[in-house]
Motif scaffolding. Structure first.
Motif, mmCIF file in Angstrom:
data_model
loop_
_atom_site.group_PDB
_atom_site.id
_atom_site.type_symbol
_atom_site.label_atom_id
_atom_site.label_comp_id
_atom_site.label_asym_id
_atom_site.label_seq_id
_atom_site.Cartn_x
_atom_site.Cartn_y
_atom_site.Cartn_z
ATOM 1 N N UNK A 171 27.557 42.165 31.154
ATOM 2 C CA UNK A 171 29.147 42.112 30.510
ATOM 3 C C UNK A 171 29.490 41.102 29.592
ATOM 4 N N UNK A 172 28.458 40.388 29.393
ATOM 5 C CA UNK A 172 28.806 38.975 28.607
ATOM 6 C C UNK A 172 28.512 39.351 26.942
ATOM 7 N N UNK A 201 24.784 42.350 38.037
ATOM 8 C CA UNK A 201 25.937 42.524 36.711
ATOM 9 C C UNK A 201 26.173 41.185 36.675
ATOM 10 N N UNK A 202 26.303 41.001 35.241
ATOM 11 C CA UNK A 202 26.584 39.585 34.756
ATOM 12 C C UNK A 202 28.136 39.748 34.173
ATOM 13 N N UNK A 203 28.912 39.007 34.687
ATOM 14 C CA UNK A 203 30.325 39.011 34.373
ATOM 15 C C UNK A 203 30.526 38.238 33.059
ATOM 16 N N UNK A 204 31.591 38.571 31.958
ATOM 17 C CA UNK A 204 31.711 38.030 30.764
ATOM 18 C C UNK A 204 32.047 36.439 30.971
ATOM 19 N N UNK A 262 38.262 38.546 36.984
ATOM 20 C CA UNK A 262 37.223 39.594 36.578
ATOM 21 C C UNK A 262 36.021 39.596 37.673
ATOM 22 N N UNK A 263 35.785 38.610 38.385
ATOM 23 C CA UNK A 263 34.635 38.506 39.411
ATOM 24 C C UNK A 263 35.307 39.433 40.589
ATOM 25 N N UNK A 264 36.518 39.335 41.078
ATOM 26 C CA UNK A 264 37.007 40.202 41.972
ATOM 27 C C UNK A 264 36.913 41.990 41.334
ATOM 28 N N UNK A 301 25.575 42.264 43.349
ATOM 29 C CA UNK A 301 24.794 40.850 42.992
ATOM 30 C C UNK A 301 25.703 40.468 41.544
ATOM 31 N N UNK A 302 26.309 39.292 41.645
ATOM 32 C CA UNK A 302 26.915 38.929 40.517
ATOM 33 C C UNK A 302 26.296 38.045 39.677
ATOM 34 N N UNK A 303 26.018 37.765 38.489
ATOM 35 C CA UNK A 303 25.643 36.700 37.798
ATOM 36 C C UNK A 303 27.094 35.873 36.940
ATOM 37 N N UNK A 304 27.047 34.637 37.088
ATOM 38 C CA UNK A 304 28.056 34.280 36.250
ATOM 39 C C UNK A 304 27.425 33.062 35.149
ATOM 40 N N UNK A 305 27.954 33.346 33.792
ATOM 41 C CA UNK A 305 27.209 32.560 32.897
ATOM 42 C C UNK A 305 28.060 31.139 32.770
ATOM 43 N N UNK A 306 27.316 30.540 32.052
ATOM 44 C CA UNK A 306 28.025 28.998 31.573
ATOM 45 C C UNK A 306 28.499 28.263 32.637
#
Length: 257
Positions: free
Chosen positions: A48-49, A74-77, A83-85, A94-99
């Protein structure tokens, strides 16, 4: 009727003698997602990024790969509580958070993943796919057991804090992004520069020291094998759009020659 959710991403690594290989889904196409899901990879990254994939589109992609023996991530932007919610509520486990550059960034992501008092996730599970609309027994009490948080190390600052980020309670895995790491170091497009490779190695070592699962993104298969030898637990080696682009170009070049 009651349902139970499958365990989250880190359980994929139990008793493994090789890194688990993954492929990205960037096109937003459920058909492409099914093809990737049936390819034999261990996990898929719904991105999603760097793609046009929205929250609503993510739902259709999760449904598309659900029939296949792959673990969806799922990669959130962005590292954003709202958004994570939303992604959690639609059923992303399974959430991937960038940066994630600092331990404070990591703690903020952890808080977004969990209900109070541990975190700040808003309570709307009765209306959401995450609890299968209340078909999952006592979802609120056990939600933490069905989700995982993967944070991305992709800057020189993040490498300098890798040990502290890895040691943040609630962080289940680190995922190294050599492309952005190289850019942050002044080596744009040079993911295999010796200094970049050294920072990747340092991050892997920090994760291992903290006994945290660690992965890396690498579409260069020779370099990917090197990371595997360094002991990464999971690795992404390609993407649907990249495979289509390179495969179609190679086929035409071979025929036209």
């Amino acid at each position: 009727m009651s349902l139970h959710l499958a365990p989250p991403f880190p359980h994929l690594f139990d008793a493994s003698d090789r890194p688990k290989t993954g492929l990205w889904i960037c096109s937003g196409s459920p058909t492409a997602a099914e093809i990737i899901g049936g390819s034999g990879c261990d996990w898929v990254l719904i991105d999603g990024e760097h793609s046009p994939i929205t929250v609503e589109k993510t739902l259709s992609l999760l449904q598309a790969v659900a029939a296949y023996p792959v673990v969806p991530v799922v990669r959130v932007p962005v590292n954003d509580t709202v958004l994570i919610k939303q992604f959690l509520d639609l059923g992303a486990q399974n959430i991937m958070v960038p940066m994630v550059h600092t331990a404070e960034d990591a703690r903020r992501a952890v808080a977004a993943m969990h209900y109070p008092p541990r975190g700040v996730r808003g309570v709307g599970s009765a209306l959401a796919r995450s609890s299968r609309w209340n078909l999952v027994d006592n979802y609120l009490a056990h939600a933490a057991e069905s989700i995982s948080l993967i944070v991305q190390i992709e800057s020189a600052e993040a490498v300098s804090q890798a040990a502290e980020i890895a040691g943040t309670e609630g962080v289940d895995a680190l995922f190294i992004g050599p492309s952005d790491l190289a850019a942050s170091m002044g080596y744009l497009g040079q993911q295999t520069h010796p200094e970049v490779l050294d920072n990747v190695r340092r991050t892997i070592a920090a994760a291992k020291e903290a006994r945290v699962v660690v992965g890396v993104n690498c579409f260069n298969l020779e370099q990917a094998r090197s990371y595997a030898e360094q002991g990464v637990d999971f690795i992404a080696i390609g993407a649907d759009v990249q495979i289509l682009a390179s495969g179609s170009q190679a086929m035409l070049a071979k025929f036209n020659s």
